[in-house]
Design a protein around this motif. Structure first.
Motif, mmCIF file in Angstrom:
data_model
loop_
_atom_site.group_PDB
_atom_site.id
_atom_site.type_symbol
_atom_site.label_atom_id
_atom_site.label_comp_id
_atom_site.label_asym_id
_atom_site.label_seq_id
_atom_site.Cartn_x
_atom_site.Cartn_y
_atom_site.Cartn_z
ATOM 1 N N TYR A 10 0.854 -1.190 0.000
ATOM 2 C CA TYR A 10 0.000 0.000 0.000
ATOM 3 C C TYR A 10 0.893 1.244 0.000
ATOM 4 O O TYR A 10 1.785 1.382 0.834
ATOM 5 C CB TYR A 10 -0.911 -0.002 1.225
ATOM 6 N N ARG A 39 -4.314 5.115 -3.993
ATOM 7 C CA ARG A 39 -5.571 5.831 -4.267
ATOM 8 C C ARG A 39 -5.795 6.139 -5.739
ATOM 9 O O ARG A 39 -6.873 6.592 -6.109
ATOM 10 C CB ARG A 39 -5.618 7.129 -3.460
ATOM 11 N N SER A 40 -4.793 5.908 -6.590
ATOM 12 C CA SER A 40 -4.934 6.220 -8.014
ATOM 13 C C SER A 40 -4.645 4.986 -8.855
ATOM 14 O O SER A 40 -3.504 4.521 -8.910
ATOM 15 C CB SER A 40 -3.982 7.354 -8.414
ATOM 16 N N VAL A 62 -7.551 -0.140 -5.376
ATOM 17 C CA VAL A 62 -7.724 1.293 -5.152
ATOM 18 C C VAL A 62 -8.369 1.504 -3.786
ATOM 19 O O VAL A 62 -9.460 0.985 -3.512
ATOM 20 C CB VAL A 62 -8.581 1.928 -6.261
ATOM 21 N N ASP A 64 -8.384 4.747 -0.685
ATOM 22 C CA ASP A 64 -7.913 6.022 -0.158
ATOM 23 C C ASP A 64 -7.692 5.901 1.346
ATOM 24 O O ASP A 64 -8.486 5.257 2.051
ATOM 25 C CB ASP A 64 -8.920 7.128 -0.458
ATOM 26 N N ALA A 65 -6.620 6.522 1.851
ATOM 27 C CA ALA A 65 -6.302 6.454 3.276
ATOM 28 C C ALA A 65 -7.391 7.072 4.138
ATOM 29 O O ALA A 65 -7.482 6.762 5.335
ATOM 30 C CB ALA A 65 -4.965 7.148 3.552
ATOM 31 N N ASP A 66 -8.242 7.938 3.549
ATOM 32 C CA ASP A 66 -9.316 8.585 4.295
ATOM 33 C C ASP A 66 -10.631 7.829 4.212
ATOM 34 O O ASP A 66 -11.651 8.306 4.707
ATOM 35 C CB ASP A 66 -9.521 10.014 3.782
ATOM 36 N N SER A 67 -10.621 6.638 3.576
ATOM 37 C CA SER A 67 -11.851 5.867 3.419
ATOM 38 C C SER A 67 -11.772 4.568 4.215
ATOM 39 O O SER A 67 -11.241 3.563 3.730
ATOM 40 C CB SER A 67 -12.100 5.554 1.939
ATOM 41 N N TYR A 91 -1.847 9.825 8.000
ATOM 42 C CA TYR A 91 -2.499 8.946 7.030
ATOM 43 C C TYR A 91 -2.666 7.495 7.492
ATOM 44 O O TYR A 91 -3.248 6.701 6.752
ATOM 45 C CB TYR A 91 -1.687 8.927 5.720
#
Length: 416
Positions: A10, A39-40, A62, A64-67, A91
């Motif tokens: 990751y 994330r991309s 995929v 995101d660290a915020d999800s 993060y």
């Protein structure tokens, strides 16, 4: 455990993340199931193309660290998540909880005391319940430190030489620089240190020794100083001159003390410090060690003062940046850890490796840590929760690193 993947890297689109993925592409055993996470999808696909034929079929995940939901889904698919996404205070919290909750083993590169403390407080109980090994600090911070002391403990036990007493790591030689990620973590820590409660945690030499919600109360005088020069003769009679403080001592020492606590104690008189060699000439080394000590304090102060921090930001490496391949290949490190046991016998462990410590050597250490957790499960201690490299992987990781080209040894020193 039946999972779709053995390892998810990751943060594979970052500089050290791609180096770790490349190491696994080149060295993971045939049949190891590896995926790239980030994330991309577009950037992940570009990394996969650069890794070559062995990675051509690696899946892309995929998240995101915020999800939290995306991280939960990713962790449920893999035995091990190997993350290079820092600063971890910014993060990393969602991912470490997701891994612990899914019963997924986890390795990272953090050198941040508050984040490791968060991991202990918030993830340890969860991970023990699900059977996950959550292992912080699996790079240059803090594998040489942690395994160096662990080897001494194991050797002294095998030789019936008593328990460890005063123990000191000496960074004997190094060529390489701090990574952009490490510098960014230092920026975050400097900002956090403005809070009085956080400052007390950072100054506590046993900040990581206790269990969830149990920060051991200790002051700087309870353990050796992280910032003072040290008389080399007091470390071992074979040394000369003055040793400078090692710039990562304020983190690595806490990790080693946590290992001692997790492994039922290296000894009632165990005290641990970290230094680095600046030469053996008495007067010159004393001057240089003093300069390093002062410079370390001034550097941390400059990081926390906005005008000077903006100046440092112009010259220090940024996250995602790193040296050329030629520079990474030219690097190396040698650490030597000395101890005197309760019976008066002296031992020294040593770790030596080629490659820039913060980049190439760190990618090897992180990659082999992930492989140890994924592929060597029967050889690992039956220990779960928020762990250190020594407590989680111990001998299995040492053998993996030796096969990867690291020189790791421990010897008894002759009587003085």
């Amino acid at each position: 455990m039946s999972r779709e993947f053995d390892v998810v890297v990751y943060g594979a689109t970052g500089f050290v993340g791609e180096l770790t993925a490349r190491y696994l592409a080149d060295h993971a055993p045939e049949g190891t199931k590896i995926a790239l996470g980030g994330r991309s999808e577009t950037k992940l696909a570009a990394v996969r193309r650069r890794l070559g034929e062995r990675a051509a079929s690696w899946p892309l995940v995929v998240a995101d660290a915020d999800s939290p939901a995306a991280l939960d889904a990713m962790c449920a698919r893999t035995q091990v998540v190997c993350t290079t996404v820092g600063p971890y205070l910014r993060y990393g919290e969602n991912l470490v909880i997701a891994a612990a909750s899914a019963g997924t083993d986890y390795v990272d590169l953090t050198g941040e005391v508050p984040f490791t403390r968060f991991t202990i407080d918030k993830a340890d109980d969860i991970a023990q319940g699900t059977g996950a090994r959550i292992v912080n600090s699996c790079g240059f911070d803090s594998i040489p430190s942690d395994l160096g002391a662990y080897l001494l403990h194991r050797k002294a036990t095998e030789e019936q030489a008593g328990t460890l007493g005063e123990t000191t790591l000496v960074l004997a030689s190094m060529r390489g620089g701090a990574s952009g990620g490490t510098v960014d973590s230092m920026r975050v820590i400097a900002e956090q240190a403005k809070d009085p409660e956080m400052r007390r945690l950072l100054l506590n030499p046993r900040a990581l020794s206790g269990g969830p919600g149990d920060v051991e109360h200790a002051g700087p005088s309870d353990e050796p100083s992280d910032i003072s020069p040290v008389d080399a003769k007091k470390v071992d009679p074979s040394l000369s001159g003055t040793l400078a403080p090692f710039f990562m001592a304020s983190y690595n020492t806490r990790v080693v003390r946590r290992s001692s606590a997790l492994l039922d104690g290296y000894g009632p008189d165990f005290r641990y410090q970290e230094t680095m060699s600046v030469g053996g000439v008495p007067v010159l080394s004393t001057l240089l060690a003093g300069a390093v000590s002062v410079g370390t304090g001034l550097g941390l102060a400059a990081m926390s003062f906005r005008p000077t921090r903006s100046l440092l930001d112009r010259v220090l490496p940024k996250p995602g940046e790193g040296p050329s391949e030629k520079s990474r290949e030219a690097g190396h490190f040698v650490t030597q850890t000395y101890t005197t046991t309760s019976s008066g016998r002296r031992f020294r462990s040593q770790m030596r490796a080629h490659g820039d410590p913060g980049y190439k050597a760190t990618a090897v250490m992180l990659g082999e840590s992930a492989l140890a957790l994924a592929l060597d499960r029967d050889a690992l201690p039956r220990r779960f929760g928020a762990l250190t490299p020594a407590a989680a992987m111990g001998d299995a990781l040492i053998e993996r690193l030796r096969r990867a080209g690291f020189v790791i040894e421990v010897h008894e020193l002759p009587a003085s």
